[in-house]
Design a protein around this motif. Sequence first.
Motif, PDB file in Angstrom:
ATOM      1  N   LYS A   1       8.367  15.966  -0.351  1.00 56.51           N
ATOM      2  CA  LYS A   1       8.625  14.975  -1.253  1.00 56.51           C
ATOM      3  C   LYS A   1       9.594  13.929  -0.847  1.00 56.51           C
ATOM      4  CE  LYS A   1       7.494  15.797  -5.453  1.00 56.51           C
ATOM      5  NZ  LYS A   1       7.676  16.245  -6.710  1.00 56.51           N
TER       6      LYS A   1
ATOM      7  N   VAL B   1       9.100  12.498   2.414  1.00 57.58           N
ATOM      8  CA  VAL B   1       8.212  11.130   2.481  1.00 57.58           C
ATOM      9  C   VAL B   1       9.032  10.057   1.897  1.00 57.58           C
ATOM     10  CG1 VAL B   1       6.289  10.357   1.237  1.00 57.58           C
ATOM     11  CG2 VAL B   1       6.013  12.469   2.445  1.00 57.58           C
TER      12      VAL B   1
ATOM     13  N   PHE C   1       9.447   6.459   3.800  1.00 54.56           N
ATOM     14  CA  PHE C   1       8.860   4.962   3.241  1.00 54.56           C
ATOM     15  C   PHE C   1       9.957   4.096   2.994  1.00 54.56           C
ATOM     16  CE2 PHE C   1       4.977   7.381   2.696  1.00 54.56           C
ATOM     17  CZ  PHE C   1       4.088   6.458   3.273  1.00 54.56           C
TER      18      PHE C   1
ATOM     19  N   TYR D   1       6.498  -2.200   6.613  1.00 60.06           N
ATOM     20  CA  TYR D   1       5.349  -1.791   6.209  1.00 60.06           C
ATOM     21  C   TYR D   1       4.088  -2.510   6.115  1.00 60.06           C
ATOM     22  CZ  TYR D   1       1.767   0.879   3.297  1.00 60.06           C
ATOM     23  OH  TYR D   1       0.595   1.569   2.816  1.00 60.06           O
TER      24      TYR D   1
ATOM     25  N   ARG E   1      -9.078  -2.532  -0.064  1.00 55.61           N
ATOM     26  CA  ARG E   1      -8.700  -2.548  -1.362  1.00 55.61           C
ATOM     27  C   ARG E   1      -9.436  -3.272  -2.126  1.00 55.61           C
ATOM     28  NH1 ARG E   1      -4.016  -2.856   1.889  1.00 55.61           N
ATOM     29  NH2 ARG E   1      -2.624  -1.295   1.979  1.00 55.61           N
TER      30      ARG E   1
ATOM     31  N   ALA F   1       1.692   5.586  -6.469  1.00 56.69           N
ATOM     32  CA  ALA F   1       2.122   5.393  -5.019  1.00 56.69           C
ATOM     33  C   ALA F   1       1.828   4.078  -4.699  1.00 56.69           C
ATOM     34  CB  ALA F   1       1.280   6.451  -4.219  1.00 56.69           C
TER      35      ALA F   1
ATOM     36  N   GLY G   1       3.627   1.583  -3.792  1.00 50.85           N
ATOM     37  CA  GLY G   1       4.096   1.101  -2.490  1.00 50.85           C
ATOM     38  C   GLY G   1       4.962  -0.287  -2.720  1.00 50.85           C
TER      39      GLY G   1
ATOM     40  N   VAL H   1      -2.348  -3.020  -3.971  1.00 48.04           N
ATOM     41  CA  VAL H   1      -3.196  -2.742  -5.128  1.00 48.04           C
ATOM     42  C   VAL H   1      -3.008  -3.194  -6.543  1.00 48.04           C
ATOM     43  CG1 VAL H   1      -4.496  -0.820  -6.039  1.00 48.04           C
ATOM     44  CG2 VAL H   1      -3.860  -0.718  -3.545  1.00 48.04           C
TER      45      VAL H   1
ATOM     46  N   ASP I   1       6.020   4.420  -7.889  1.00 46.70           N
ATOM     47  CA  ASP I   1       6.230   5.003  -6.516  1.00 46.70           C
ATOM     48  C   ASP I   1       7.409   5.769  -6.390  1.00 46.70           C
ATOM     49  OD1 ASP I   1       4.893   4.024  -3.701  1.00 46.70           O
ATOM     50  OD2 ASP I   1       6.891   4.811  -3.520  1.00 46.70           O
TER      51      ASP I   1
ATOM     52  N   MET J   1      10.291   0.590  -1.007  1.00 49.20           N
ATOM     53  CA  MET J   1       8.853   0.121  -0.962  1.00 49.20           C
ATOM     54  C   MET J   1       8.564  -0.590  -2.188  1.00 49.20           C
ATOM     55  SD  MET J   1       7.008   1.039   1.456  1.00 49.20           S
ATOM     56  CE  MET J   1       5.245   1.403   1.277  1.00 49.20           C
TER      57      MET J   1
ATOM     58  N   GLY K   1       8.876   6.340 -10.119  1.00 50.61           N
ATOM     59  CA  GLY K   1       8.108   7.867 -10.640  1.00 50.61           C
ATOM     60  C   GLY K   1       7.403   8.640  -9.775  1.00 50.61           C
TER      61      GLY K   1
ATOM     62  N   ALA L   1      -4.008   4.128  -3.581  1.00 53.05           N
ATOM     63  CA  ALA L   1      -4.501   3.967  -2.327  1.00 53.05           C
ATOM     64  C   ALA L   1      -3.431   4.296  -1.109  1.00 53.05           C
ATOM     65  CB  ALA L   1      -4.475   2.286  -1.696  1.00 53.05           C
TER      66      ALA L   1
ATOM     67  N   GLY M   1      -2.135   7.148  -0.936  1.00 53.11           N
ATOM     68  CA  GLY M   1      -1.104   7.963  -1.520  1.00 53.11           C
ATOM     69  C   GLY M   1      -1.296   9.559  -1.671  1.00 53.11           C
TER      70      GLY M   1
ATOM     71  N   ASN N   1       0.251  12.009   0.835  1.00 54.36           N
ATOM     72  CA  ASN N   1       1.418  12.172   0.752  1.00 54.36           C
ATOM     73  C   ASN N   1       2.065  12.966  -0.160  1.00 54.36           C
ATOM     74  OD1 ASN N   1       1.938  10.132   3.003  1.00 54.36           O
ATOM     75  ND2 ASN N   1       1.168   9.021   1.571  1.00 54.36           N
TER      76      ASN N   1
HETATM   77  C1  LIG Z   1       1.072   4.435   2.568  1.00 51.36           C
HETATM   78  S1  LIG Z   1       1.851   4.037   1.307  1.00 51.36           S
HETATM   79  C2  LIG Z   1       0.668   3.397   0.422  1.00 51.36           C
HETATM   80  C3  LIG Z   1       1.049   2.106  -0.589  1.00 51.36           C
HETATM   81  C4  LIG Z   1       0.169   1.329  -1.287  1.00 51.36           C
HETATM   82  N1  LIG Z   1      -0.609   2.167  -2.055  1.00 51.36           N
HETATM   83  C5  LIG Z   1      -0.737   0.656  -0.340  1.00 51.36           C
HETATM   84  O1  LIG Z   1      -2.065   0.744  -0.303  1.00 51.36           O
HETATM   85  O2  LIG Z   1      -0.260  -0.085   0.769  1.00 51.36           O
HETATM   86  C6  LIG Z   1       2.137   5.599   0.320  1.00 51.36           C
HETATM   87  C7  LIG Z   1       3.057   5.403  -0.698  1.00 51.36           C
HETATM   88  O3  LIG Z   1       2.929   6.641  -1.504  1.00 51.36           O
HETATM   89  C8  LIG Z   1       4.421   7.099  -2.201  1.00 51.36           C
HETATM   90  N2  LIG Z   1       4.491   8.404  -2.762  1.00 51.36           N
HETATM   91  C9  LIG Z   1       4.253   9.319  -1.794  1.00 51.36           C
HETATM   92  N3  LIG Z   1       4.641  10.614  -2.534  1.00 51.36           N
HETATM   93  C10 LIG Z   1       4.672  10.118  -3.840  1.00 51.36           C
HETATM   94  C11 LIG Z   1       4.953  10.847  -5.207  1.00 51.36           C
HETATM   95  N4  LIG Z   1       5.194  12.119  -5.091  1.00 51.36           N
HETATM   96  N5  LIG Z   1       5.073  10.060  -6.019  1.00 51.36           N
HETATM   97  C12 LIG Z   1       4.853   8.643  -5.953  1.00 51.36           C
HETATM   98  N6  LIG Z   1       4.712   7.997  -4.895  1.00 51.36           N
HETATM   99  C13 LIG Z   1       4.689   8.937  -3.836  1.00 51.36           C
HETATM  100  C14 LIG Z   1       5.139   6.508  -1.017  1.00 51.36           C
HETATM  101  O4  LIG Z   1       6.560   6.337  -1.489  1.00 51.36           O
HETATM  102  C15 LIG Z   1       4.394   5.385  -0.438  1.00 51.36           C
HETATM  103  O5  LIG Z   1       4.942   4.063  -0.910  1.00 51.36           O
END
Ligand SMILES: C[S@@+](CC[C@H](N)C(=O)[O-])C[C@H]1O[C@@H](n2cnc3c(N)ncnc32)[C@H](O)[C@@H]1O
Length: 240
Positions: A14, A17, A21, A28, A44, A63, A65, A69, A85, A90, A112, A130, A132, A135
């Motif tokens: 976590k 990740v 990001f 990004y 999307r 997530a 970002g 979305v 996120d 992000m 969050g 999306a 997310g 990760n």
């Molecule tokens: C590949 S990005 C996708 C962002 C966005 N949804 C998009 O479609 O472009 C993945 C996102 O998941 C978030 N993320 C990963 N683990 C997470 C968690 N445990 N709780 C909240 N966000 C998380 C990352 O910080 C990152 O911004």
Amino acid sequence: MKVTPYEHSSETKKKQVEQMFDNISGNYDFLNRSLSFGIDVLWRKKMMRELKGIEINKLLDIATGTADVAIAARKLKPGSIIGVDISEGMLAVGRVKVAKKGLNELIQLQRGDSENLPFEDNSFDAITVAFGVRNFEHLSKGLDEMQRVLKPGGKVVILEFSRPRIFPIRQLYDFYFRYFCPWWGKVVSKDNAAYRYLYESVSAFPEGDQFLSIAEKSGFKQLNAQRVTFGIVSLYTGIK
Ligand SMILES: C[S@@+](CC[C@H](N)C(=O)[O-])C[C@H]1O[C@@H](n2cnc3c(N)ncnc32)[C@H](O)[C@@H]1O
């Protein structure tokens, strides 16, 4: 074995990740558009079609970002949209985009953790995620949380990478994801690991029926998986 962004780090997945990001947040959106040739925008939109016709008062984008979305979801005319996120970097980029579009009243972005959502039970009519879930440190925990905060009858729509099965798309995809994306990601973002992690995390992710059976254990019903663009991504839907 758990796939993490930074091989030699002793931090949790976590934390790594979040750090990754934060590092790539400024690049990004550009990397996303350039690596997907803009198709990510269509993916999307396809997500949004899954929610068309549903009365949505509160929508949660997990997530979120840089909020693509959450911004696309305005077309559904929900009462409010919350994006969460773990990466402040992000979210900061997302906040600028939301403000530029004059959507501050509609969209609220907050930090969050998907595995411990800061919301009451039965709060949302719809949830979107999306790219997310791959990760999450603990996928089941994240799905349990979605189930908890969704209202009974509410719908979840999850978009995630999967791997094409047919020749020669699979081979081209593997080459592209394994060699080209890490190279381009490194050139643009200067983060050596981020786009290597992308390939490894997609390879390790339980896609298709495997994903559905995990979601079923979290209590989702009417589960469905749809392979999109030769299976480069999959769209999963379910109802609480
Ligand atoms: C590949 S990005 C996708 C962002 C966005 N949804 C998009 O479609 O472009 C993945 C996102 O998941 C978030 N993320 C990963 N683990 C997470 C968690 N445990 N709780 C909240 N966000 C998380 C990352 O910080 C990152 O911004």
